[in-house]
Scaffold this active site. Structure first.
Site, short mmCIF file in Angstrom:
data_model
loop_
_atom_site.label_atom_id
_atom_site.label_comp_id
_atom_site.label_asym_id
_atom_site.label_seq_id
_atom_site.Cartn_x
_atom_site.Cartn_y
_atom_site.Cartn_z
CE LYS A 111 -4.53 -0.87 0.59
NZ LYS A 111 -5.80 -0.81 1.23
CE LYS A 190 -3.10 -12.08 -4.53
NZ LYS A 190 -3.19 -11.88 -3.07
CE LYS A 193 -12.16 -11.23 -2.03
NZ LYS A 193 -12.21 -11.33 -0.57
P1 TYM Z 1 -8.19 -13.19 1.82
O1 TYM Z 1 -9.59 -12.84 2.18
O2 TYM Z 1 -7.40 -12.21 1.03
O3 TYM Z 1 -8.14 -14.56 1.05
C1 TYM Z 1 -8.78 -15.71 1.58
C2 TYM Z 1 -7.96 -16.95 1.25
O4 TYM Z 1 -7.85 -17.11 -0.17
C3 TYM Z 1 -6.49 -17.26 -0.52
N1 TYM Z 1 -6.28 -16.67 -1.84
C4 TYM Z 1 -5.67 -17.30 -2.86
N2 TYM Z 1 -5.15 -18.54 -2.96
C5 TYM Z 1 -4.60 -18.88 -4.16
N3 TYM Z 1 -4.59 -18.04 -5.24
C6 TYM Z 1 -5.12 -16.80 -5.17
N4 TYM Z 1 -5.10 -16.01 -6.25
C7 TYM Z 1 -5.68 -16.37 -3.94
N5 TYM Z 1 -6.27 -15.23 -3.53
C8 TYM Z 1 -6.62 -15.43 -2.23
C9 TYM Z 1 -5.71 -16.51 0.55
O5 TYM Z 1 -4.37 -16.92 0.59
C10 TYM Z 1 -6.51 -16.87 1.78
O6 TYM Z 1 -6.11 -18.14 2.25
N6 TYM Z 1 -5.65 -12.27 6.02
C11 TYM Z 1 -6.52 -13.24 5.37
C12 TYM Z 1 -7.80 -13.51 6.14
C13 TYM Z 1 -7.59 -13.98 7.53
C14 TYM Z 1 -7.06 -15.25 7.92
C15 TYM Z 1 -7.06 -15.24 9.34
C16 TYM Z 1 -6.60 -16.37 7.20
C17 TYM Z 1 -7.86 -13.29 8.66
N7 TYM Z 1 -7.55 -14.04 9.75
C18 TYM Z 1 -6.59 -16.36 10.08
C19 TYM Z 1 -6.12 -17.47 7.95
C20 TYM Z 1 -6.13 -17.44 9.35
C21 TYM Z 1 -6.90 -12.68 4.01
O7 TYM Z 1 -6.85 -11.49 3.79
O8 TYM Z 1 -7.38 -13.59 3.14
#
Ligand code: TYM
Length: 311
Positions: A111, A190, A193
């Protein structure tokens, strides 16, 4: 039984990267683990400031979890803000780690590098995530590659706390599957969103078709690499080799094959999702919150004793 925990932000519609990186491994492992699946609504607040949208997303994501095959009678499905121990423990960790340590976090650095305003919530984001994971004595966290560093931060938070106050938290391990660690989007970057390059997990067939047809292809190469990279999530290398050889240069046929593969995965999930009402989704979250709090409040009581605030 060992514990598994993961979370997804309700910052928009889930996409196939979320499915392959986190939800599918979660479903597969949930037979062997005591499982917790969280909607990270306070994390989403770092970027989303539209109450109506956030409210709708939370209900939608709860439906998505169940439609993707997670059984709410077994897994604890809950939203982060329903369990205040998460934000409470995050504060404790924030008092243990340094500012330069948090400045190394990719999400924050990205960011700042883009010249965007990073709020303090985004800066402290990894400590809230550490609290999410550590409150439940988690053994394994299925995630995509982009979350690897965050799990390292969680281990570091556990170690810092244990050093300061005595053995309290166990260090969790990430579970990242190589073939789907980074599912690329329609532009080859990648899938995310925030890049607007997603294939929605619960899109209509038309939306899926439109997204796949928009995948950027390089007409000079032997095969359309960006299509192939997404296709790897659906088929084995040998299945892909024969499909791509049989259709050399016929990019349209290859894209149609990918659409079919996405459809056969998502059509049954879409149907299941349509049968879940908003009231069902809210009831699942309420039940999950009650179950999660049993664990979180016991752990937090222990933490309060250790740090010296319970008198
Ligand atoms: P978030 O919401 O960005 O994504 C959710 C999950 O999807 C996976 N992901 C992907 N995997 C493969 N290829 C992609 N292009 C791709 N885009 C997203 C992410 O790696 C994730 O597993 N910080 C986390 C949310 C969170 C969390 C937690 C996860 C909050 N607390 C505790 C695990 C444990 C996040 O922003 O995910």
């Amino acid at each position: 039984m060992q514990r598994m925990f993961t979370g997804l932000q309700p910052s928009g519609a889930l996409h196939i990267g979320n499915y392959f990186g986190a939800l599918k491994p979660f479903v597969e492992l949930s037979k062997e683990y005591e499982s917790f699946l969280m909607i990270a609504d306070y994390h989403a607040l770092t970027s989303l400031k539209e109450p109506a949208e956030l409210r709708a997303n939370i209900v939608n994501v709860a439906k998505d979890y169940v439609a993707a095959g997670i059984d709410p009678a077994k897994a604890v499905i809950f939203k982060q803000s329903d369990v205040p121990e998460h934000t409470e423990l995050a504060w404790v960790f924030e008092c243990l780690v340094t500012v330069p340590f948090l400045m190394q976090a990719h999400a924050y650095k990205d960011k700042v590098a883009k010249g965007l305003e990073a709020n303090a919530g985004l800066f402290a984001y990894p400590m809230l995530m550490a609290a999410d994971i550590l409150l439940y004595d988690t053994d394994v966290v299925p995630v995509g590659q982009d979350q690897r560093q965050h799990i390292e931060y969680a281990r570091e938070a556990a170690a810092k706390f244990n050093n300061a106050f005595g053995e309290t938290f166990q260090e969790p391990k990430e579970r990242i599957l190589e073939t789907v660690a980074v599912v690329p989007g329609t532009d080859g970057k990648k899938m995310s969103k925030s890049y607007g390059n997603t294939i929605p997990l619960f899109g209509t067939k038309d939306e899926i078709t439109k997204a796949v047809m928009s995948i950027v292809t390089d007409s000079d190469g032997e095969r359309p690499e960006n299509v192939h990279a997404i296709h790897r999530a659906f088929k084995t290398e040998s299945e892909l080799a024969s499909l791509y050889e049989a259709n050399t240069k016929n990019y349209k046929a290859i894209k149609e094959a990918l659409i079919e593969d996405i459809e056969s995965l998502t059509a049954p999930m879409r149907e299941k999702r349509d049968s879940i009402s908003d009231a069902d989704a809210k009831a699942i979250l309420q039940n999950g919150a009650e179950r999660a709090r049993v664990f979180a409040s016991a752990k937090m009581k222990h933490v309060r004793d250790k740090i010296g605030i319970s008198i």
